[in-house]
Design a protein around this motif. Structure first.
Motif, PDB file in Angstrom:
ATOM      1  N   ARG A   1     -14.592   6.503 -14.013  1.00  0.00           N
ATOM      2  CA  ARG A   1     -14.099   5.270 -13.388  1.00  0.00           C
ATOM      3  C   ARG A   1     -12.795   5.539 -12.644  1.00  0.00           C
ATOM      4  O   ARG A   1     -12.592   5.088 -11.523  1.00  0.00           O
ATOM      5  CB  ARG A   1     -13.897   4.200 -14.466  1.00  0.00           C
ATOM      6  CG  ARG A   1     -13.368   2.903 -13.975  1.00  0.00           C
ATOM      7  CD  ARG A   1     -13.532   1.789 -14.984  1.00  0.00           C
ATOM      8  NE  ARG A   1     -12.920   2.087 -16.269  1.00  0.00           N
ATOM      9  CZ  ARG A   1     -13.583   2.186 -17.413  1.00  0.00           C
ATOM     10  NH1 ARG A   1     -14.874   1.988 -17.453  1.00  0.00           N
ATOM     11  NH2 ARG A   1     -12.961   2.470 -18.537  1.00  0.00           N
TER      12      ARG A   1
ATOM     13  N   ARG B   1     -12.331   5.552  -8.082  1.00  0.00           N
ATOM     14  CA  ARG B   1     -11.445   4.718  -7.257  1.00  0.00           C
ATOM     15  C   ARG B   1     -10.834   5.544  -6.130  1.00  0.00           C
ATOM     16  O   ARG B   1     -10.458   6.692  -6.325  1.00  0.00           O
ATOM     17  CB  ARG B   1     -10.340   4.151  -8.138  1.00  0.00           C
ATOM     18  CG  ARG B   1      -9.404   3.222  -7.436  1.00  0.00           C
ATOM     19  CD  ARG B   1      -8.535   2.524  -8.462  1.00  0.00           C
ATOM     20  NE  ARG B   1      -7.416   1.859  -7.849  1.00  0.00           N
ATOM     21  CZ  ARG B   1      -7.487   0.672  -7.239  1.00  0.00           C
ATOM     22  NH1 ARG B   1      -8.643   0.050  -7.186  1.00  0.00           N
ATOM     23  NH2 ARG B   1      -6.425   0.126  -6.705  1.00  0.00           N
ATOM     24  N   GLU B   2     -10.750   4.899  -4.947  1.00  0.00           N
ATOM     25  CA  GLU B   2     -10.083   5.573  -3.831  1.00  0.00           C
ATOM     26  C   GLU B   2      -8.592   5.549  -4.103  1.00  0.00           C
ATOM     27  O   GLU B   2      -8.026   4.486  -4.357  1.00  0.00           O
ATOM     28  CB  GLU B   2     -10.410   4.873  -2.521  1.00  0.00           C
ATOM     29  CG  GLU B   2     -11.765   5.303  -1.999  1.00  0.00           C
ATOM     30  CD  GLU B   2     -12.327   4.361  -0.962  1.00  0.00           C
ATOM     31  OE1 GLU B   2     -11.572   3.534  -0.433  1.00  0.00           O
ATOM     32  OE2 GLU B   2     -13.536   4.466  -0.706  1.00  0.00           O
ATOM     33  N   LYS B   3      -7.972   6.718  -4.092  1.00  0.00           N
ATOM     34  CA  LYS B   3      -6.580   6.769  -4.556  1.00  0.00           C
ATOM     35  C   LYS B   3      -5.770   7.813  -3.816  1.00  0.00           C
ATOM     36  O   LYS B   3      -6.310   8.783  -3.287  1.00  0.00           O
ATOM     37  CB  LYS B   3      -6.559   7.111  -6.050  1.00  0.00           C
ATOM     38  CG  LYS B   3      -7.078   8.516  -6.341  1.00  0.00           C
ATOM     39  CD  LYS B   3      -8.031   8.583  -7.473  1.00  0.00           C
ATOM     40  CE  LYS B   3      -8.869   9.834  -7.472  1.00  0.00           C
ATOM     41  NZ  LYS B   3     -10.190   9.677  -6.910  1.00  0.00           N
TER      42      LYS B   3
ATOM     43  N   SER C   1      -4.803   5.215  -9.006  1.00  0.00           N
ATOM     44  CA  SER C   1      -5.849   5.142 -10.025  1.00  0.00           C
ATOM     45  C   SER C   1      -5.322   5.810 -11.285  1.00  0.00           C
ATOM     46  O   SER C   1      -4.420   6.639 -11.226  1.00  0.00           O
ATOM     47  CB  SER C   1      -7.110   5.836  -9.547  1.00  0.00           C
ATOM     48  OG  SER C   1      -8.124   5.648 -10.510  1.00  0.00           O
TER      49      SER C   1
ATOM     50  N   ARG D   1       0.844  -1.196   0.000  1.00  0.00           N
ATOM     51  CA  ARG D   1       0.000   0.000   0.000  1.00  0.00           C
ATOM     52  C   ARG D   1       0.874   1.238   0.000  1.00  0.00           C
ATOM     53  O   ARG D   1       1.957   1.250   0.582  1.00  0.00           O
ATOM     54  CB  ARG D   1      -0.890   0.021   1.245  1.00  0.00           C
ATOM     55  CG  ARG D   1      -2.147  -0.802   1.112  1.00  0.00           C
ATOM     56  CD  ARG D   1      -3.244  -0.268   2.021  1.00  0.00           C
ATOM     57  NE  ARG D   1      -3.825   0.968   1.491  1.00  0.00           N
ATOM     58  CZ  ARG D   1      -4.710   1.002   0.492  1.00  0.00           C
ATOM     59  NH1 ARG D   1      -5.090  -0.096  -0.105  1.00  0.00           N
ATOM     60  NH2 ARG D   1      -5.206   2.147   0.074  1.00  0.00           N
TER      61      ARG D   1
ATOM     62  N   GLU E   1      -0.876  -0.630  -4.287  1.00  0.00           N
ATOM     63  CA  GLU E   1      -2.299  -0.281  -4.114  1.00  0.00           C
ATOM     64  C   GLU E   1      -2.437   1.197  -3.799  1.00  0.00           C
ATOM     65  O   GLU E   1      -1.560   1.793  -3.193  1.00  0.00           O
ATOM     66  CB  GLU E   1      -2.891  -1.100  -2.971  1.00  0.00           C
ATOM     67  CG  GLU E   1      -3.093  -2.545  -3.346  1.00  0.00           C
ATOM     68  CD  GLU E   1      -3.588  -3.362  -2.177  1.00  0.00           C
ATOM     69  OE1 GLU E   1      -3.826  -2.783  -1.094  1.00  0.00           O
ATOM     70  OE2 GLU E   1      -3.718  -4.584  -2.351  1.00  0.00           O
TER      71      GLU E   1
ATOM     72  N   SER F   1     -13.968   0.029 -10.612  1.00  0.00           N
ATOM     73  CA  SER F   1     -12.623   0.393 -10.152  1.00  0.00           C
ATOM     74  C   SER F   1     -12.518   0.320  -8.625  1.00  0.00           C
ATOM     75  O   SER F   1     -11.427   0.415  -8.072  1.00  0.00           O
ATOM     76  CB  SER F   1     -12.267   1.792 -10.634  1.00  0.00           C
ATOM     77  OG  SER F   1     -13.181   2.728 -10.114  1.00  0.00           O
ATOM     78  N   GLU F   2     -13.630   0.181  -7.943  1.00  0.00           N
ATOM     79  CA  GLU F   2     -13.597   0.073  -6.468  1.00  0.00           C
ATOM     80  C   GLU F   2     -14.853  -0.682  -6.059  1.00  0.00           C
ATOM     81  O   GLU F   2     -15.795  -0.104  -5.530  1.00  0.00           O
ATOM     82  CB  GLU F   2     -13.568   1.491  -5.875  1.00  0.00           C
ATOM     83  CG  GLU F   2     -13.237   1.564  -4.402  1.00  0.00           C
ATOM     84  CD  GLU F   2     -11.798   1.247  -4.070  1.00  0.00           C
ATOM     85  OE1 GLU F   2     -10.910   1.968  -4.542  1.00  0.00           O
ATOM     86  OE2 GLU F   2     -11.562   0.253  -3.353  1.00  0.00           O
TER      87      GLU F   2
ATOM     88  N   THR G   1     -15.680  -2.714  -3.803  1.00  0.00           N
ATOM     89  CA  THR G   1     -16.131  -2.870  -2.420  1.00  0.00           C
ATOM     90  C   THR G   1     -16.692  -1.565  -1.849  1.00  0.00           C
ATOM     91  O   THR G   1     -17.269  -1.554  -0.776  1.00  0.00           O
ATOM     92  CB  THR G   1     -14.970  -3.337  -1.520  1.00  0.00           C
ATOM     93  OG1 THR G   1     -13.856  -2.475  -1.775  1.00  0.00           O
ATOM     94  CG2 THR G   1     -14.599  -4.778  -1.811  1.00  0.00           C
ATOM     95  N   ARG G   2     -16.497  -0.490  -2.582  1.00  0.00           N
ATOM     96  CA  ARG G   2     -16.967   0.803  -2.064  1.00  0.00           C
ATOM     97  C   ARG G   2     -18.481   0.896  -2.157  1.00  0.00           C
ATOM     98  O   ARG G   2     -19.067   0.644  -3.196  1.00  0.00           O
ATOM     99  CB  ARG G   2     -16.317   1.928  -2.883  1.00  0.00           C
ATOM    100  CG  ARG G   2     -16.798   3.292  -2.508  1.00  0.00           C
ATOM    101  CD  ARG G   2     -15.948   4.359  -3.165  1.00  0.00           C
ATOM    102  NE  ARG G   2     -16.670   5.607  -3.234  1.00  0.00           N
ATOM    103  CZ  ARG G   2     -16.274   6.649  -3.926  1.00  0.00           C
ATOM    104  NH1 ARG G   2     -15.176   6.582  -4.651  1.00  0.00           N
ATOM    105  NH2 ARG G   2     -16.972   7.755  -3.935  1.00  0.00           N
TER     106      ARG G   2
ATOM    107  N   THR H   1     -18.169   1.805 -11.435  1.00  0.00           N
ATOM    108  CA  THR H   1     -17.870   1.315 -10.082  1.00  0.00           C
ATOM    109  C   THR H   1     -16.919   0.128 -10.040  1.00  0.00           C
ATOM    110  O   THR H   1     -16.451  -0.230  -8.965  1.00  0.00           O
ATOM    111  CB  THR H   1     -19.174   0.938  -9.336  1.00  0.00           C
ATOM    112  OG1 THR H   1     -19.887   0.005 -10.160  1.00  0.00           O
ATOM    113  CG2 THR H   1     -20.046   2.145  -9.083  1.00  0.00           C
TER     114      THR H   1
END
Ligand code: ADP
Ligand code: MG
Length: 586
Positions: free
Chosen positions: A495, A499-501, A422, A335, A419, A442-443, A445-446, A440
């Motif tokens: 997209r 994503r969380e980035k 994006s 990460r 990780e 691209s993430e 689980t969000r 969605t």
């Protein structure tokens, strides 16, 4: 030696299959043994029936019983044949599913750069072909071991009990048959290796003429006839390769058939001789004669069809097995730290097959760069100057050929997936899925509310009116709506932003969007990049001004670095490009 490979890869293939479904594979073996015995039983009961008739003076009940037993044995063999085949088909499907899983796992573990090399793509194509055949190729050995061998052994034992010489002669003719078949494998392994790159090209040129993506351009530009001619040429070469291998195969087949006919004649001669001498009963004579066709039929089947087919295809299994080795590779994800500085130290990068046209071996040469946390950097430069390559290196997708890349204390190591990044790529994907999924994925689980999604779409100009709702399919492939290039690109941007980035890379994100809209989008980027580091590649210098800092690239090197005002004030690449563009936008 090539044929040593045959048994080796079959063994490895079987190990894999038994590992996947141990109970079912064991059951398969048991079924094959029973199947083999069932064929043998037919012969025994046939002799019993003929002996009953020939003996004379037997009661009707005895005759009927022997007839029933023979009929039952025939029926049993047919049923076992059906059961074994059907179970094989079911097992093939189940194994196919598992085999595919391994391919995908392995593909996931390939370095992204592998997809830029033709060799690596060949490996993948070959592996997929191999996964389709792994069950039938590997179980050929099982069928030979359990079905054919149990049948042949019992037949031999039965013949031996009649008279040993009959049994020995059937075994002797078996040996040259096997030897001849082993020779054939060499030709097919060569064919597989020679044909794979040609086949890939062939499929590609076919796609150039028939695929939706290419179809319009090739037709309007009149390139169809050109593609047709290279397509035809490749087909000719492929056919020649096949023909050569086929010819070799037919020569061997002729030799084997010749041997079989000789053997058949010899055995009949022996049978007649022994029945005349009174060594064997007329019943045994009839039973052996009647099942001789089956015996040689099986022998031909096992050698000319099953074994030969497996030999032709063992090379594909070998490709499959070598490819899925990567599936076990541990994938270590790292990460990005909370806040980090991107640092490139003397980074060089060369593609596996460098573009020889521009005479440069390296697409990036000795790049030193530091990007502090939270900065928005614009990357500008002419086509081919290395902007996209640099983005891919910074994203951790391409491993530097030389030099180091780090995100503060986190090093970019071989095979690690970083990780928290994006990106919107120059060559973005058009997923033939629902509009909402397109954004969605691209993430996944969000958790997202409709309102959030709507706001994001509004920000980057994605409209549900294009399709009639967020749940509508995109792309004609599955009956959805086709969009324009610009509309697809906006979805790709949505997209990337969804994503969380902590690091966002935008590589010419607006190339398909008109210039007027571009400014609005860049303002949105500025707004949405506040909590992360951002790298934006653009060819429009006016848009580059939203960045905190502009980096100018030329021939794989960073040639200028600074703010717009600083760069414009000095002579150099940036000023030259700026003056040029100013003329267009006046
Ligand atoms: P830019 O994004 O600035 O237009 P790229 O980073 O795409 O430039 O390309 C930089 C150089 O690398 C070019 O000379 C190009 O020919 C080469 N290159 C790009 N992609 C590949 C590839 N897949 N294989 C070999 N060479 C490549
Ligand atoms: Mg580019």
């Amino acid at each position: 030696m090539k044929h040593k490979n045959f048994f080796y890869y079959n063994f490895l293939g079987l190990k894999l299959l038994f590992g996947m479904l141990p109970a079912s594979m064991s059951l398969y073996c048991v079924l094959q043994i029973i199947h083999g015995i069932s064929w043998m039983l037919q012969v025994v009961f046939m002799q019993y029936f003929f002996d009953t008739i020939e003996g004379g003076g037997k009661s009707t009940i005895e005759l009927a019983t022997s007839l029933l037993l023979m009929g039952g044995a025939f029926l049993f063999a047919q049923i076992m044949n059906g059961v074994a085949n059907c179970f094989g088909q079911i097992l093939n499907r189940r194994i196919g599913k598992e085999a595919n899983k391994l391919i995908f796992r392995s593909i996931e573990r390939q370095e992204v750069i592998a997809f830029e090399s033709a060799d690596a793509l060949d490996r993948i194509h070959k592996a997929i072909r191999g996964s389709e055949g792994v069950f039938w190729v590997s179980t050929t050995i099982l069928d030979i071991l359990f079905f054919y061998t149990s049948y042949f052994m019992m037949m031999s034992w039965y013949l031996f009990s009649l008279t040993p010489i009959l049994s020995i002669s059937t075994i002797i003719i078996f040996i040259p048959n096997v030897a001849a078949k082993l020779l054939r494998m060499v030709a097919f392994e060569q064919l597989e290796n020679e044909a794979a790159p040609l086949r890939r090209k062939f499929v590609y040129y076919e796609k150039c003429m028939t695929d939706k993506e290419y179809f319009k351009e090739t037709r309007i530009l009149g390139c169809c006839s050109y593609f047709k001619s290279i397509h035809a040429k490749l087909l000719r070469i492929l056919n020649q390769l096949h023909f050569r291998a086929q010819l070799q195969k037919e020569k061997v087949n002729f030799f084997i058939n010749f041997l079989t006919v000789l053997a058949y004649g010899g055995i009949i001669f022996l049978l007649v001789y022994y029945v005349m001498k009174g060594t064997i009963s007329v019943g045994a004579f009839a039973a052996v004669l009647a099942s001789l066709r089956e015996f040689y039929g099986f022998m031909d089947e096992v050698i000319s069809e099953r074994f030969a087919w497996a030999a032709e295809n063992v090379a594909t299994v070998k490709n499959y097995l070598s490819f899925i080795k990567d599936a076990d590779k541990e994938r270590k994800n790292v990460r990005l730290p909370e806040e980090f500085e991107i640092k490139l130290e003397d980074v060089c990068f060369s593609y596996p097959q460098p573009d020889e046209g521009n005479g440069r071996l390296f697409a990036l040469e000795h790049v030193d760069l530091r990007i502090p946390w939270g900065q928005t950097v614009a990357l500008v430069g002419e086509n081919g100057s290395g902007k996209s390559t640099l983005c891919n290196v910074i994203a951790g997708l391409y491993e530097p050929t030389q030099g180091l890349l780090s995100y503060s204390e986190v090093q970019r190591d071989d095979g690690r997936v970083v990780e928290g990044i994006s990106a919107v790529f120059q060559k973005f994907c058009r997923y033939k899925m629902r509009l909402s999924e397109n954004i969605t994925i691209s993430e996944v689980t969000r958790r997202v509310t409709e309102e959030e999604l709507r706001l994001l779409c509004e920000e980057v100009g994605v409209s549900t009116e294009w399709t009639g709702g967020m749940d509508c399919m995109l792309g004609k492939e599955f009956g959805g709506t086709e969009l324009s290039g610009g509309q697809w690109q906006r979805i790709a941007i949505a997209r990337g932003l969804f994503r969380e980035k902590k690091l966002l890379i935008l590589d010419e994100p607006t190339a398909a969007i008109d210039a007027l809209e571009e400014n609005n989008l860049y303002r949105s980027f500025q707004k949405m990049c506040h909590a992360c580091t951002a790298i934006i590649v653009t060819h429009r210098l006016a848009s580059a001004q939203i960045a905190d800092r502009i980096i100018v690239m030329k021939d794989g090197k960073i040639v200028q670095d600074g703010k717009h005002e600083e760069l414009i004030a000095m002579e150099g690449e940036y000023k030259r490009m700026y003056e040029l563009q100013k003329k267009w936008y006046k």
